[in-house]
Design a protein around this motif. Structure first.
Motif, PDB file in Angstrom:
ATOM      1  N   GLY A  49      22.694  68.877  45.975  1.00 18.32           N
ATOM      2  CA  GLY A  49      22.121  68.413  47.237  1.00 18.32           C
ATOM      3  C   GLY A  49      21.920  69.555  48.209  1.00 18.32           C
ATOM      4  O   GLY A  49      20.890  69.630  48.903  1.00 18.32           O
ATOM      5  N   TRP A  50      22.874  70.458  48.274  1.00 18.45           N
ATOM      6  CA  TRP A  50      22.779  71.632  49.148  1.00 18.45           C
ATOM      7  C   TRP A  50      21.557  72.459  48.774  1.00 18.45           C
ATOM      8  O   TRP A  50      20.767  72.877  49.642  1.00 18.45           O
ATOM      9  CB  TRP A  50      24.060  72.440  48.992  1.00 18.45           C
ATOM     10  N   LEU A  51      21.373  72.694  47.485  1.00 22.00           N
ATOM     11  CA  LEU A  51      20.213  73.475  47.008  1.00 22.00           C
ATOM     12  C   LEU A  51      18.912  72.784  47.401  1.00 22.00           C
ATOM     13  O   LEU A  51      17.997  73.406  47.966  1.00 22.00           O
ATOM     14  CB  LEU A  51      20.312  73.627  45.491  1.00 22.00           C
ATOM     15  N   THR A  52      18.825  71.504  47.095  1.00 21.66           N
ATOM     16  CA  THR A  52      17.582  70.764  47.344  1.00 21.66           C
ATOM     17  C   THR A  52      17.208  70.778  48.821  1.00 21.66           C
ATOM     18  O   THR A  52      16.058  71.072  49.192  1.00 21.66           O
ATOM     19  CB  THR A  52      17.730  69.309  46.870  1.00 21.66           C
ATOM     20  N   TYR A  89      34.152  60.186  47.625  1.00 22.60           N
ATOM     21  CA  TYR A  89      34.240  61.627  47.903  1.00 22.60           C
ATOM     22  C   TYR A  89      32.916  62.318  47.585  1.00 22.60           C
ATOM     23  O   TYR A  89      32.433  63.158  48.349  1.00 22.60           O
ATOM     24  CB  TYR A  89      35.363  62.257  47.080  1.00 22.60           C
ATOM     25  N   THR A  90      32.314  61.946  46.459  1.00 24.29           N
ATOM     26  CA  THR A  90      31.025  62.534  46.070  1.00 24.29           C
ATOM     27  C   THR A  90      29.954  62.211  47.105  1.00 24.29           C
ATOM     28  O   THR A  90      29.164  63.087  47.493  1.00 24.29           O
ATOM     29  CB  THR A  90      30.596  62.012  44.685  1.00 24.29           C
ATOM     30  N   VAL A  91      29.922  60.968  47.572  1.00 26.05           N
ATOM     31  CA  VAL A  91      28.956  60.575  48.607  1.00 26.05           C
ATOM     32  C   VAL A  91      29.191  61.385  49.881  1.00 26.05           C
ATOM     33  O   VAL A  91      28.244  61.885  50.513  1.00 26.05           O
ATOM     34  CB  VAL A  91      29.061  59.070  48.899  1.00 26.05           C
ATOM     35  N   ALA A  92      30.463  61.540  50.255  1.00 20.93           N
ATOM     36  CA  ALA A  92      30.799  62.274  51.482  1.00 20.93           C
ATOM     37  C   ALA A  92      30.298  63.708  51.428  1.00 20.93           C
ATOM     38  O   ALA A  92      29.696  64.213  52.385  1.00 20.93           O
ATOM     39  CB  ALA A  92      32.318  62.247  51.694  1.00 20.93           C
ATOM     40  N   ILE A  93      30.527  64.366  50.309  1.00 21.80           N
ATOM     41  CA  ILE A  93      30.120  65.759  50.157  1.00 21.80           C
ATOM     42  C   ILE A  93      28.602  65.875  50.106  1.00 21.80           C
ATOM     43  O   ILE A  93      27.997  66.755  50.723  1.00 21.80           O
ATOM     44  CB  ILE A  93      30.745  66.372  48.890  1.00 21.80           C
ATOM     45  N   PHE A  94      27.959  64.968  49.367  1.00 18.45           N
ATOM     46  CA  PHE A  94      26.502  65.053  49.195  1.00 18.45           C
ATOM     47  C   PHE A  94      25.781  64.897  50.534  1.00 18.45           C
ATOM     48  O   PHE A  94      24.850  65.650  50.833  1.00 18.45           O
ATOM     49  CB  PHE A  94      26.021  63.993  48.209  1.00 18.45           C
TER      50      PHE A  94
END
Length: 455
Positions: free
Chosen positions: A291-294, A338-343
């Motif tokens: 997500g960060w890359l995109t 946790y994955t949703v939070a980070i994304f």
């Protein structure tokens, strides 16, 4: 299509590939250390402290991440000075090699059990070399991409060295995930942790070959052709553009601090405090890095359409609003949440990181640009990410409430957004050189020698 246009586009692709590969390798090296510090290097290099006071040992290990940031400005000063005088390309190759050597040597270090106190001392020395190298790397890569770009695509071109951060994160986290699930914990702690550091040798060779094939920045070539007298870029920078250095530093503070929560703090927090399993956390961090890359690419592209300022403010607004809900999701200990939070966090990180190369380049005149953006970036990293994980751990230890960390990042976000508004829009400023003023400063179209903030 003429041969000139075809050749130019081929060179543009080579530049984008060269800056992307180089920064990816540099940040892979940096992140391998940060992530292993959060999970493994404490018992290997700080064993006595870890046995008597685990909380203090975690703080010290995070501080070991931060100490290298203090040497980034020195690397930025040296690389900026040399890059402004002798070219962007040569310095890019040199910083890549230095980072690779330091990282590979970490993979060969004896542990505390083998050589005692000399182990953490040697580790700190190699971290200093990593910090020195990182201080000079980003500025050169950013300028190579932006100064080769068409005027209306600087934001997009400038986002390529930026995505080296999430790509390096994906490489580092993905490799650690594979190693964790393919060997026993005992094997990983005994010798498996060395593999990611030693693999840096292969990556450095690949990056070196790609970067050596690049042509020098056209703006620097124009400078070299016109310059007939010796200049001192650092002296000129402090005399005419000190304000822009401060602005550049403040712009980066929030993004860097929030980024290092993802890079280092959350891995330790979720496993040591919330009791989550490491392998799924690493996988979730890898997904967040995608997500960060995109959104970094989106941020660069969007800044060419709606402006650097508006894109930055949008990204920082997302980070500010998401902080409290993010920690509420993380604290559930549920890996999906946790994955949703980070994304979602990485969406704001990307939008406030993608336009950075272009905006920084547009803030400084050509003959001091390498020095200006490198030093501003390095100081921002000290104020932001250097001790973000350490501060977060201290806040957690003293308050017992993860929301205090959210408030800390929110305050930094207000500061960075304010700095963006202070600078204003830069998208239409020229990067070219039309000669020199009598005092030796470069003539930038529409910009005076004593005030390079005017478009």
């Amino acid at each position: 299509m003429s041969n000139t246009i075809v050749n130019r586009r081929k060179e543009e692709r080579r530049v984008l590939a060269g800056t992307l590969v180089g920064t990816t390798i540099e940040w892979y090296d940096f992140f391998i250390f940060a992530q292993l510090t959060a999970t493994l290097l404490t018992p290997l290099f700080l064993a006595p402290v870890g046995e008597s006071n685990p909380g203090l040992a975690q703080i010290l290990s995070f501080a070991m991440i931060g100490i290298s940031f203090f040497f980034r400005p020195l690397g930025a000063i040296v690389a900026g000075h040399l890059g402004d005088r002798f070219g962007r390309k040569k310095i890019l190759v040199a910083t890549l090699i230095l980072m690779g050597i330091a990282t590979s040597l970490i993979g060969l270090l004896p542990t505390y059990a083998q050589i005692g106190i000399a182990a953490p001392i040697l580790l700190v020395v190699l971290r200093i070399l990593q910090g020195f190298s990182a201080g000079g790397e980003w500025g050169g890569a950013a300028l190579m991409s932006v100064e080769h770009a068409p005027d209306n695509r600087r934001g997009y071109f400038g986002s390529f060295p930026q995505i080296g951060v999430p790509l390096g994160m994906i490489l580092a986290t993905g490799l650690l995930y594979v190693l964790r699930v393919s060997m026993t914990p005992e094997q990983f702690q005994e010798w498996g942790w060395r593999i990611p550091f030693l693999l840096s040798v292969v990556l450095i060779l690949v990056g070196h070959v790609i970067r050596r094939a690049l042509e020098e920045s056209p703006v620097f070539q124009e400078l070299a052709e016109r310059k007939s007298e010796e200049h001192t870029p650092l002296k000129d920078l402090m005399r005419t553009n000190a304000k822009q250095v401060v602005q550049a530093a403040l712009i980066f503070v929030s993004n860097n601090a929030a980024g290092y929560l993802v890079i280092a703090f959350f891995i330790a927090y979720t496993t040591n405090v919330l009791g989550m399993e490491l392998a799924p956390v690493l996988l979730a961090t890898t997904i967040g890095s995608v997500g960060w890359l995109t959104f970094t690419l989106v941020g660069g592209w969007l800044s060419d359409k709606m402006g650097r300022r508006n894109t930055f403010v949008l990204g920082y607004g997302m980070i500010f609003v998401w902080m409290i809900p993010m920690f509420m999701l993380v604290d559930t200990g549920n890996i999906v949440l946790y994955t949703v939070a980070i994304f979602v966090l990485t969406m704001g990180l990307g939008l406030s990181y993608g336009p950075q190369s272009a905006m920084y380049a547009e803030m400084f005149p050509a003959h001091i640009r390498y020095s200006g953006i490198s030093i501003g970036y390095a100081i921002g990293a000290i104020l932001g990410g250097a001790f973000a994980a350490t501060v977060a751990q201290i806040l957690l230890e003293t308050t017992g409430w993860s929301g205090s960390i959210a408030i800390y990042i929110m305050v930094l976000t207000v500061i960075s957004a304010g700095a963006v508004l202070w600078v204003g829009e830069t998208r239409h400023r020229s990067l070219g050189v039309t000669g020199f003023h009598a005092d030796g400063t470069a003539k930038i179209p529409g910009v005076h020698s004593t005030d390079n903030t005017k478009a």
